[in-house]
Write a protein that holds these residues in place. Sequence first.
Motif, PDB file in Angstrom:
ATOM      1  N   LYS A 272       0.868  -1.176   0.000  1.00 18.12           N
ATOM      2  CA  LYS A 272       0.000   0.000   0.000  1.00 18.12           C
ATOM      3  C   LYS A 272       0.906   1.227   0.000  1.00 18.12           C
ATOM      4  CE  LYS A 272      -0.681   0.274   5.036  1.00 18.12           C
ATOM      5  NZ  LYS A 272      -1.688   0.275   6.128  1.00 18.12           N
ATOM      6  N   ALA A 273       0.489   2.295  -0.656  1.00 19.87           N
ATOM      7  CA  ALA A 273       1.325   3.478  -0.820  1.00 19.87           C
ATOM      8  C   ALA A 273       1.191   4.393   0.394  1.00 19.87           C
ATOM      9  CB  ALA A 273       0.941   4.224  -2.077  1.00 19.87           C
ATOM     10  N   GLN A 274       2.345   4.835   0.901  1.00 19.43           N
ATOM     11  CA  GLN A 274       2.368   5.839   1.964  1.00 19.43           C
ATOM     12  C   GLN A 274       2.935   7.115   1.337  1.00 19.43           C
ATOM     13  OE1 GLN A 274       5.300   5.862   5.436  1.00 19.43           O
ATOM     14  NE2 GLN A 274       3.435   5.137   6.442  1.00 19.43           N
ATOM     15  N   LEU A 275       2.134   8.168   1.273  1.00 16.07           N
ATOM     16  CA  LEU A 275       2.515   9.382   0.561  1.00 16.07           C
ATOM     17  C   LEU A 275       3.150  10.398   1.489  1.00 16.07           C
ATOM     18  CD1 LEU A 275      -0.662   9.799  -1.683  1.00 16.07           C
ATOM     19  CD2 LEU A 275       1.498   8.640  -2.215  1.00 16.07           C
ATOM     20  N   PHE A 276       4.191  11.072   0.964  1.00 10.54           N
ATOM     21  CA  PHE A 276       4.874  12.118   1.726  1.00 10.54           C
ATOM     22  C   PHE A 276       5.445  13.119   0.728  1.00 10.54           C
ATOM     23  CE2 PHE A 276       8.503  14.143   3.727  1.00 10.54           C
ATOM     24  CZ  PHE A 276       8.051  14.425   5.006  1.00 10.54           C
ATOM     25  N   HIS A 277       4.823  14.288   0.634  1.00  6.64           N
ATOM     26  CA  HIS A 277       5.328  15.378  -0.201  1.00  6.64           C
ATOM     27  C   HIS A 277       5.734  14.917  -1.603  1.00  6.64           C
ATOM     28  CE1 HIS A 277       5.201  18.285   3.047  1.00  6.64           C
ATOM     29  NE2 HIS A 277       5.869  17.455   3.826  1.00  6.64           N
ATOM     30  N   GLY A 278       4.890  14.152  -2.241  1.00  6.31           N
ATOM     31  CA  GLY A 278       5.158  13.713  -3.598  1.00  6.31           C
ATOM     32  C   GLY A 278       5.811  12.356  -3.698  1.00  6.31           C
ATOM     33  N   TYR A 279       6.339  11.832  -2.611  1.00  8.64           N
ATOM     34  CA  TYR A 279       6.948  10.504  -2.621  1.00  8.64           C
ATOM     35  C   TYR A 279       5.895   9.449  -2.265  1.00  8.64           C
ATOM     36  CZ  TYR A 279      11.467  12.889  -2.509  1.00  8.64           C
ATOM     37  OH  TYR A 279      12.554  13.685  -2.796  1.00  8.64           O
ATOM     38  N   SER A 280       5.971   8.309  -2.922  1.00  2.95           N
ATOM     39  CA  SER A 280       5.130   7.160  -2.602  1.00  2.95           C
ATOM     40  C   SER A 280       6.043   6.059  -2.081  1.00  2.95           C
ATOM     41  CB  SER A 280       4.376   6.686  -3.847  1.00  2.95           C
ATOM     42  OG  SER A 280       3.617   5.535  -3.547  1.00  2.95           O
ATOM     43  N   LEU A 281       5.855   5.704  -0.818  1.00  2.74           N
ATOM     44  CA  LEU A 281       6.725   4.730  -0.157  1.00  2.74           C
ATOM     45  C   LEU A 281       5.990   3.402   0.016  1.00  2.74           C
ATOM     46  CD1 LEU A 281       8.055   7.055   2.704  1.00  2.74           C
ATOM     47  CD2 LEU A 281       8.849   6.850   0.352  1.00  2.74           C
ATOM     48  N   PRO A 282       6.688   2.271  -0.182  1.00  5.33           N
ATOM     49  CA  PRO A 282       6.038   0.957  -0.065  1.00  5.33           C
ATOM     50  C   PRO A 282       5.891   0.521   1.387  1.00  5.33           C
ATOM     51  CG  PRO A 282       8.333   0.681  -0.669  1.00  5.33           C
ATOM     52  CD  PRO A 282       8.088   2.156  -0.639  1.00  5.33           C
ATOM     53  N   VAL A 283       4.654   0.228   1.783  1.00 10.71           N
ATOM     54  CA  VAL A 283       4.363  -0.246   3.135  1.00 10.71           C
ATOM     55  C   VAL A 283       3.529  -1.525   3.012  1.00 10.71           C
ATOM     56  CG1 VAL A 283       3.196   0.277   5.315  1.00 10.71           C
ATOM     57  CG2 VAL A 283       4.442   2.069   4.110  1.00 10.71           C
ATOM     58  N   PRO A 284       3.844  -2.571   3.777  1.00  9.90           N
ATOM     59  CA  PRO A 284       3.059  -3.816   3.686  1.00  9.90           C
ATOM     60  C   PRO A 284       1.610  -3.597   4.093  1.00  9.90           C
ATOM     61  CG  PRO A 284       5.130  -4.171   4.867  1.00  9.90           C
ATOM     62  CD  PRO A 284       4.964  -2.698   4.717  1.00  9.90           C
ATOM     63  N   VAL A 374      20.063   4.030  -9.361  1.00  6.87           N
ATOM     64  CA  VAL A 374      18.959   3.555 -10.186  1.00  6.87           C
ATOM     65  C   VAL A 374      17.982   4.689 -10.433  1.00  6.87           C
ATOM     66  CG1 VAL A 374      19.180   1.190  -9.347  1.00  6.87           C
ATOM     67  CG2 VAL A 374      17.642   2.777  -8.164  1.00  6.87           C
ATOM     68  N   ASP A 375      17.177   4.539 -11.443  1.00 10.32           N
ATOM     69  CA  ASP A 375      16.160   5.533 -11.767  1.00 10.32           C
ATOM     70  C   ASP A 375      14.790   4.899 -11.625  1.00 10.32           C
ATOM     71  OD1 ASP A 375      14.212   6.965 -13.725  1.00 10.32           O
ATOM     72  OD2 ASP A 375      15.886   8.360 -13.496  1.00 10.32           O
ATOM     73  N   ARG A 376      13.949   5.515 -10.825  1.00  8.48           N
ATOM     74  CA  ARG A 376      12.596   5.019 -10.617  1.00  8.48           C
ATOM     75  C   ARG A 376      11.597   6.020 -11.195  1.00  8.48           C
ATOM     76  NH1 ARG A 376      11.009   1.867 -11.252  1.00  8.48           N
ATOM     77  NH2 ARG A 376       9.227   1.673  -9.852  1.00  8.48           N
ATOM     78  N   LEU A 406      17.267  11.074  -4.602  1.00  7.18           N
ATOM     79  CA  LEU A 406      18.230  12.136  -4.918  1.00  7.18           C
ATOM     80  C   LEU A 406      17.628  13.189  -5.838  1.00  7.18           C
ATOM     81  CD1 LEU A 406      21.279   9.784  -5.694  1.00  7.18           C
ATOM     82  CD2 LEU A 406      20.846  11.024  -3.564  1.00  7.18           C
ATOM     83  N   ASN A 407      16.316  13.351  -5.810  1.00  4.68           N
ATOM     84  CA  ASN A 407      15.676  14.197  -6.826  1.00  4.68           C
ATOM     85  C   ASN A 407      15.269  15.577  -6.335  1.00  4.68           C
ATOM     86  OD1 ASN A 407      13.666  12.963  -5.192  1.00  4.68           O
ATOM     87  ND2 ASN A 407      12.099  13.478  -6.730  1.00  4.68           N
ATOM     88  N   GLN A 408      15.322  15.858  -5.014  1.00  4.72           N
ATOM     89  CA  GLN A 408      14.875  17.150  -4.498  1.00  4.72           C
ATOM     90  C   GLN A 408      15.955  17.769  -3.617  1.00  4.72           C
ATOM     91  OE1 GLN A 408      11.654  18.695  -5.154  1.00  4.72           O
ATOM     92  NE2 GLN A 408      11.928  17.162  -6.775  1.00  4.72           N
ATOM     93  N   PRO A 409      16.149  19.090  -3.674  1.00  3.48           N
ATOM     94  CA  PRO A 409      17.243  19.731  -2.928  1.00  3.48           C
ATOM     95  C   PRO A 409      17.036  19.765  -1.416  1.00  3.48           C
ATOM     96  CG  PRO A 409      15.895  21.389  -4.035  1.00  3.48           C
ATOM     97  CD  PRO A 409      15.436  20.056  -4.540  1.00  3.48           C
ATOM     98  N   LYS A 439       8.181   5.449  -5.633  1.00  2.00           N
ATOM     99  CA  LYS A 439       7.709   6.262  -6.758  1.00  2.00           C
ATOM    100  C   LYS A 439       7.731   7.743  -6.392  1.00  2.00           C
ATOM    101  CE  LYS A 439       4.592   2.789  -8.765  1.00  2.00           C
ATOM    102  NZ  LYS A 439       5.018   1.696  -7.893  1.00  2.00           N
ATOM    103  N   TRP A 440       7.886   8.571  -7.422  1.00  2.00           N
ATOM    104  CA  TRP A 440       7.739  10.028  -7.277  1.00  2.00           C
ATOM    105  C   TRP A 440       6.467  10.405  -8.018  1.00  2.00           C
ATOM    106  CZ3 TRP A 440       8.910  14.090  -4.663  1.00  2.00           C
ATOM    107  CH2 TRP A 440       8.775  15.383  -5.200  1.00  2.00           C
TER     108      TRP A 440
END
Length: 444
Positions: A272-284, A374-376, A406-409, A439-440
């Motif tokens: 299931k996706a956990q969202l944070f400021h545009g990031y989607s993090l994998p959570v069981p 890697v590039d996602r 590594l995509n945001q300052p 994911k972004w």
Amino acid sequence: MMSIHSFLCRLALCCAALAGASAHAQVAAAAPPAAHAEPVSRDAQRAYESAREKLVQIRTLVRNTNAQSSVGSGFFVSSNGLILTNFHVASQLALEPERYRGVYVPVDGKQAEVELLGFDVLHDLALLRVKEAGASTPALAFRDPQHALARGERLYSLGNPLDIGFAVTEGTYNGLVQRSFYPRIFFGGAINPGMSGGPVLDEGGEVIGVNVSKRLDGELLSFLVPAEFAQALLARAATLAPITSSAQAEVTRQLLLHQQAMTQRFTTTPFKAQLFHGYSLPVPEDAMARCWGRARDADLKSYEMDSTNCQLDSQLFAGKVTTGFIRMRHVAYDAPKLGALRFAALYGKHFQNERFIATPNPQGTASECTERYVDRGGMPMRAVVCMLAYRKLRGLYDMSVVVTSLNQPTQGVRGRMDAYGVDFDNGLKLAAYYVDAFKWEATP
């Protein structure tokens, strides 16, 4: 199972408690007796008396000195001297039989040797046999599987807690434990060290489960192996020849079966996706793992940092190691007040704090690591994968993968997954499945 060190520590605490209780008793002696004494539990008394002659304590002794190494409990399951207990009680007999031997001690205190016939690492069970079988032994009967347990049903756990004598504790059936990889009964009663492997009876005196563990961070939160797995081991191992040499290969075989099932279930259950400021993090999913989150108070810090920790409840005891589970951790950062350079320094320092086993140890080799970028889906990420090989459980590894965006300052996410006791191919499969799930998703 309880070690000698644990016993001495607990004994010291008990003695201190008894001393305090004695002083309190002297002060309270002058008080009038209570109007009504607490009645004896007739059901618990009946359960203990019906099982008394069928209960045993299992002791593991060092062969050279006969010194006691560990203790647990067990119970007769056949008239020809077969005894059921936990694998973690008898593990030294399986893994180091040249150094340890086993004895059983019934309620009359007359000990005799036992031999190991078989074990089930996945459900933490072992089957022993009295080495010099004599007269017929009384045995406990299992409850008919067709007679389902009802939530709230009264149960009675028996064993030898803390090596101080046989005891019975009352509790209730509360269904099966949620998220447990293998079925475990939630027993609302006390199980203490030394009671591992003892039987749990219903009000009819029939076995419904085997004591196995408890939670240390709660009260009366104990767990039982359902009787069906004990019956399966009994049917499978009752006529086997005793194990007289190290069973590392059989332990490894069972662990390999477990890791295959764990990997299959994990990689076929969508995150299931956990969202944070545009990031989607994998959570069981909730049914797969138990997760906990924590947020840092942004008003007290110059940056926001949220973390999530998850773990599969699939740990297996394999002698000197606990293995067979997956653990995950995510940390998400938002630091617009720091600026790009200060954030990069903080971000890099936190990444460097990730630790892997770097030196050989008795159970595993040193970690071998590789790093990739890697590039996602347009989000560049740094990924480090490390693997450690088990020395004796050949073919099993501990795998760790750490990734950082590594995509945001002034924003970023760091993730880590540790898989314990997997084969090489499944370790890589789990790492790829985990990294691919980041994911972004911010809109332009």
